[in-house]
Scaffold this motif. Structure first.
Motif, PDB file in Angstrom:
ATOM      1  N   ASN A 148      26.481  26.749   5.651  1.00  0.00           N
ATOM      2  CA  ASN A 148      26.672  27.431   6.931  1.00  0.00           C
ATOM      3  C   ASN A 148      25.577  27.068   7.926  1.00  0.00           C
ATOM      4  OD1 ASN A 148      28.926  28.707   5.948  1.00  0.00           O
ATOM      5  ND2 ASN A 148      27.822  30.542   5.283  1.00  0.00           N
ATOM      6  N   ALA A 149      24.345  26.977   7.426  1.00  0.00           N
ATOM      7  CA  ALA A 149      23.234  26.633   8.319  1.00  0.00           C
ATOM      8  C   ALA A 149      23.383  25.215   8.849  1.00  0.00           C
ATOM      9  CB  ALA A 149      21.904  26.790   7.578  1.00  0.00           C
ATOM     10  N   ILE A 150      23.809  24.299   7.960  1.00  0.00           N
ATOM     11  CA  ILE A 150      23.988  22.912   8.366  1.00  0.00           C
ATOM     12  C   ILE A 150      25.036  22.812   9.461  1.00  0.00           C
ATOM     13  CG2 ILE A 150      24.900  20.688   7.591  1.00  0.00           C
ATOM     14  CD1 ILE A 150      23.502  21.161   4.947  1.00  0.00           C
ATOM     15  N   ALA A 151      26.085  23.621   9.332  1.00  0.00           N
ATOM     16  CA  ALA A 151      27.179  23.550  10.297  1.00  0.00           C
ATOM     17  C   ALA A 151      26.704  23.852  11.717  1.00  0.00           C
ATOM     18  CB  ALA A 151      28.288  24.526   9.903  1.00  0.00           C
ATOM     19  N   THR A 152      25.601  24.632  11.822  1.00  0.00           N
ATOM     20  CA  THR A 152      25.132  25.018  13.147  1.00  0.00           C
ATOM     21  C   THR A 152      24.061  24.092  13.694  1.00  0.00           C
ATOM     22  OG1 THR A 152      23.432  26.481  12.236  1.00  0.00           O
ATOM     23  CG2 THR A 152      25.631  27.421  12.614  1.00  0.00           C
ATOM     24  N   ARG A 153      23.449  23.244  12.851  1.00  0.00           N
ATOM     25  CA  ARG A 153      22.369  22.409  13.357  1.00  0.00           C
ATOM     26  C   ARG A 153      22.447  20.977  12.856  1.00  0.00           C
ATOM     27  NH1 ARG A 153      16.789  23.372  10.077  1.00  0.00           N
ATOM     28  NH2 ARG A 153      17.586  24.204   8.124  1.00  0.00           N
ATOM     29  N   ASP A 154      23.626  20.519  12.531  1.00  0.00           N
ATOM     30  CA  ASP A 154      23.788  19.164  12.033  1.00  0.00           C
ATOM     31  C   ASP A 154      23.614  18.130  13.134  1.00  0.00           C
ATOM     32  OD1 ASP A 154      26.556  17.139  10.986  1.00  0.00           O
ATOM     33  OD2 ASP A 154      24.430  16.912  10.523  1.00  0.00           O
ATOM     34  N   GLU A 155      22.752  17.175  12.899  1.00  0.00           N
ATOM     35  CA  GLU A 155      22.560  16.074  13.831  1.00  0.00           C
ATOM     36  C   GLU A 155      22.770  14.744  13.113  1.00  0.00           C
ATOM     37  OE1 GLU A 155      18.710  16.528  15.504  1.00  0.00           O
ATOM     38  OE2 GLU A 155      19.088  18.527  16.310  1.00  0.00           O
ATOM     39  N   GLY A 156      23.568  14.746  12.075  1.00  0.00           N
ATOM     40  CA  GLY A 156      23.777  13.546  11.284  1.00  0.00           C
ATOM     41  C   GLY A 156      23.148  13.703   9.913  1.00  0.00           C
ATOM     42  N   PRO A 157      23.680  12.997   8.888  1.00  0.00           N
ATOM     43  CA  PRO A 157      23.207  13.162   7.507  1.00  0.00           C
ATOM     44  C   PRO A 157      21.719  12.894   7.331  1.00  0.00           C
ATOM     45  CG  PRO A 157      25.286  11.981   7.561  1.00  0.00           C
ATOM     46  CD  PRO A 157      24.836  12.121   8.981  1.00  0.00           C
ATOM     47  N   ALA A 158      21.191  11.815   7.933  1.00  0.00           N
ATOM     48  CA  ALA A 158      19.771  11.508   7.759  1.00  0.00           C
ATOM     49  C   ALA A 158      18.903  12.627   8.323  1.00  0.00           C
ATOM     50  CB  ALA A 158      19.442  10.178   8.439  1.00  0.00           C
ATOM     51  N   SER A 159      19.306  13.169   9.463  1.00  0.00           N
ATOM     52  CA  SER A 159      18.561  14.269  10.063  1.00  0.00           C
ATOM     53  C   SER A 159      18.634  15.523   9.199  1.00  0.00           C
ATOM     54  CB  SER A 159      19.104  14.571  11.465  1.00  0.00           C
ATOM     55  OG  SER A 159      18.413  15.652  12.047  1.00  0.00           O
ATOM     56  N   VAL A 160      19.802  15.760   8.614  1.00  0.00           N
ATOM     57  CA  VAL A 160      19.965  16.930   7.752  1.00  0.00           C
ATOM     58  C   VAL A 160      19.034  16.836   6.545  1.00  0.00           C
ATOM     59  CG1 VAL A 160      21.559  18.067   6.166  1.00  0.00           C
ATOM     60  CG2 VAL A 160      22.310  17.467   8.463  1.00  0.00           C
TER      61      VAL A 160
END
Length: 271
Positions: free
Chosen positions: A6-18
């Motif tokens: 859920n947190a990723i869904a709100t601040r995802d900027e691409g896999p490497a950034s995640v």
């Protein structure tokens, strides 16, 4: 992993950034020998080398982090034969699947410190293979390394313990492998290791079953066990580090089960 997803869904900027953003979370769960910065760079490198994997991670970054969390907890290198990262589709949506490889299981056995060596091999149709439980301590396997070995017909695994005793010997035939393959999640994916590296999955199946009988650990240990002339008692099923994190297994099969002391020389395993 739902909170992470859920947190990723709100601040995802691409896999490497995640991966970079969630390094603190990785550090919290990682085995003590894992260097999180190196671990993260390996994961990013794998994504950059595989566009379909990167696309699956972009589509579902939560699945990527779930797989990486598992690899970190087990102390295994992501995107290698220790721990595969594969793009699959679930309900039509691409996502990342983490799969423990046979080399990862062997690493977990060595980590526990109880085994001095681990043998995991496949048997092909033209090999010479002989093993009678209770009569042979270990399989006798002769291979013509430079000839045509033929098709895969079986696989086996055992460990030599620090005290010199041989662990439970696991021997599986093609039927056992087919049974495990049928229960494997994502087996129909073009990226499934059952399609891209079938021999490794035969080896993984044998190693996974061996992991039920010898100690495994996500933490590296340097146990020193004195060698004695008295053979150690046979090992029973072990509480493996894999049990919670590698459900891709269909449990013991008949060919693996034998009395604690092995079968008497005059007896044969039940059909």
């Amino acid at each position: 992993m739902s909170q992470i997803s859920n947190a990723i869904a709100t601040r995802d900027e691409g896999p490497a950034s995640v991966i970079e953003q969630y390094k603190p979370e990785l550090a919290l769960v990682a085995a003590s020998h894992v260097k999180v910065d190196t671990f993260a760079r390996l994961a990013v490198g794998v994504l950059r080398q595989d566009p379909k994997l990167a696309a699956a991670a972009q589509s579902n970054p939560g699945s990527l982090m779930s797989a990486l969390m598992t690899a970190a907890r087990l102390g295994l290198e992501p995107g290698t034969e220790q721990f595969y990262l594969r793009p699959i589709k679930r309900k039509g949506r691409p996502e990342v699947q983490g799969i423990v490889g046979y080399q990862g299981i062997v690493e977990l056995i060595y980590n526990a410190g109880a085994a001095s060596s681990v043998v995991v091999e496949v048997v092909r149709a033209n090999d010479q293979f002989n093993y009678v439980p209770g009569l042979h301590e270990r399989p006798v396997h002769k291979v013509d390394w430079f000839g045509d070995r033929g098709d895969l017909v079986g696989t086996y695994a055992y460990a030599v313990m620090q005290g010199g005793a041989t662990s439970k010997v696991v021997v599986l035939n093609g039927t056992h492998i087919a049974r495990a393959k049928a229960k494997s999640d994502g087996v129909d994916s073009d990226y499934s290791p059952w399609r891209t590296d079938e021999e490794s999955m035969w080896l993984k199946t044998a190693a996974r079953r061996l992991g039920k009988w010898v100690p495994t650990s996500a933490e590296k240990r340097n146990a020193v066990i004195e060698r004695t002339d008295t053979p150690a008692p046979p090992l029973g099923p072990a509480a493996a580090a894999l049990n919670e994190m590698d459900p891709d297994d269909d449990g013991p099969v008949d060919a693996e089960l034998e009395p604690a002391g092995g079968w008497p020389e005059t007896a044969q395993p039940p059909a």
